[in-house]
Design an enzyme around this catalytic site. Structure first.
Site, PDB file in Angstrom:
ATOM      1  CG  ASP A  76      97.861  -6.219  55.477  1.00 49.25           C
ATOM      2  OD1 ASP A  76      96.496  -6.170  55.623  1.00 49.25           O
ATOM      3  OD2 ASP A  76      99.004  -6.561  55.682  1.00 49.25           O
ATOM      4  CG  HIS A  77      97.973  -3.166  58.425  1.00 51.31           C
ATOM      5  ND1 HIS A  77      97.354  -2.936  59.381  1.00 51.31           N
ATOM      6  CD2 HIS A  77      98.356  -4.560  58.388  1.00 51.31           C
ATOM      7  CE1 HIS A  77      97.362  -3.962  60.271  1.00 51.31           C
ATOM      8  NE2 HIS A  77      97.704  -4.805  59.674  1.00 51.31           N
ATOM      9  CG  HIS A 116     100.992  -5.987  63.215  1.00 48.38           C
ATOM     10  ND1 HIS A 116     100.173  -5.105  64.028  1.00 48.38           N
ATOM     11  CD2 HIS A 116     100.374  -6.469  62.527  1.00 48.38           C
ATOM     12  CE1 HIS A 116      99.004  -5.418  63.316  1.00 48.38           C
ATOM     13  NE2 HIS A 116      98.938  -6.017  62.391  1.00 48.38           N
ATOM     14  CG  HIS A 173      96.225  -8.600  61.352  1.00 51.68           C
ATOM     15  ND1 HIS A 173      96.187  -7.393  61.056  1.00 51.68           N
ATOM     16  CD2 HIS A 173      95.100  -9.119  60.620  1.00 51.68           C
ATOM     17  CE1 HIS A 173      95.226  -6.958  59.760  1.00 51.68           C
ATOM     18  NE2 HIS A 173      94.763  -8.249  59.641  1.00 51.68           N
ATOM     19  N   GLY A 174      99.916 -10.647  63.005  1.00 52.66           N
ATOM     20  CA  GLY A 174     100.867 -10.843  63.828  1.00 52.66           C
ATOM     21  C   GLY A 174     101.157 -12.159  64.086  1.00 52.66           C
ATOM     22  CB  SER A 218     105.819 -13.631  62.225  1.00 57.41           C
ATOM     23  OG  SER A 218     105.453 -13.675  60.599  1.00 57.41           O
ATOM     24  CG  ASN A 233      96.833 -10.917  57.629  1.00 60.98           C
ATOM     25  OD1 ASN A 233      96.218 -11.802  56.997  1.00 60.98           O
ATOM     26  ND2 ASN A 233      96.769  -9.718  57.523  1.00 60.98           N
ATOM     27  CB  VAL A 234     102.653 -15.165  57.578  1.00 55.41           C
ATOM     28  CG1 VAL A 234     104.118 -15.273  57.766  1.00 55.41           C
ATOM     29  CG2 VAL A 234     101.664 -16.038  58.371  1.00 55.41           C
TER      30      VAL A 234
END
Length: 285
Positions: free
Chosen positions: A84-85, A183, A211-212, A214, A233-234
């Site tokens: 990732d990233h 994020h 993304h982000g 959470s 994505n978490v």
């Protein structure tokens, strides 16, 4: 069971108008918690290792990757491994041999044309190695200590027409879109632009990634899945669960010194968080 590929999990989720959960792991406890949580929920999962996690592990990819592969192969549910990233081309080129089936190449910090050129080069190389590749257009902020961006700032959100051209010209297999999340949020207060998401879903023929996540409330997440998000994505949510549980344990047991006592509590808290998020995304009871 054998490793599965991220591409097949995301493609299936997109076809079913569902989403696969992808969790960022930093320690062995993260890896074990994600697998345990996915098994509890009875659903596939993606284990993600970010470039920042590799930096934390003294710049070495293989120790955590090998642990993730081993855990995946012994899981009772399908598990995929995703890098990732990634900004480093050197790290990108380590992905296939380390067991990764996919990579998110992150050039979103660059101006559009530079992002496109770098991403196309990464996609061409990745496809030659059999890797599925994700990219990002728009900016979420919150990475590497930077503050989350104003979701209304120029260039912060993903433009559908630009995204269509970017996907066509770069050849990526999935696109992470900026629709209001950020994020590293520790509060679940993000409000997503669902109208923009519908426009992006209509404009693109590749799966969309959030993304982000959470920082996104439950209702917003489920609506995003209905709107076309196929991979969620978490990361921060797991760290919050782990840290909170460990703090509470150590406050109640100030004399504790055996790391297994508090790490097991943190691992169990992360596993519960994983199971809850997967259940939310898949709609299973």
């Amino acid at each position: 069971m054998p490793l599965v590929t991220t591409g097949e999990l995301v493609t299936q989720a997109a076809a079913e108008r569902s989403a696969v959960a992808a969790f960022n792991v930093i320690t062995l406890e993260h890896v074990e918690a994600v697998v345990a949580g996915a098994e509890s929920a009875g659903s596939p999962v993606v284990l993600q290792v970010s470039e920042n996690a590799v930096k934390f592990r003294y710049g070495r990819l293989l120790p955590l990757a090998r642990a993730a592969v081993t855990a995946a192969e012994r899981a009772d549910v399908p598990v995929a491994l995703h890098l990732d990233h990634v900004q480093s081309d050197d790290l990108l080129r380590q992905a296939p041999a380390a067991g990764f089936s996919s990579v998110m190449y992150d050039a979103a910090r660059l101006p559009y044309l530079d992002n496109l050129a770098a991403t196309k080069a990464a996609a061409d190389w990745a496809h030659a190695q059999g890797l599925w590749i994700e990219a990002e257009l728009g900016r979420l902020g919150g990475k590497n200590g930077e503050p989350p961006l104003d979701a209304h700032a120029p260039g912060a959100r993903t433009d559908p027409a630009e995204a269509h051209a970017f996907v066509a010209d770069s050849g990526v297999d999935a696109l992470a879109v900026a629709i209001g999340s950020a994020h590293a949020m520790t509060t679940r207060t993000a409000a997503l632009d669902h109208t923009l998401l519908k426009r992006l879903s209509a404009a693109l023929d590749v799966p969309l990634v959030l993304h982000g996540s959470s920082g996104v409330p439950d209702g917003e997440l489920t609506e995003a899945v209905v709107g076309g998000i196929a991979k969620v994505n978490v990361g921060t949510a797991l760290n919050l669960a782990m840290t909170t549980a460990i703090r509470e344990f150590l406050a109640a047991h100030p004399d504790a010194v055996d790391s297994r006592t508090y790490l097991s509590v943190g691992r169990e808290a992360m596993a519960r968080a994983v199971a809850r998020i997967i259940t939310l995304l898949t709609g299973t009871p």
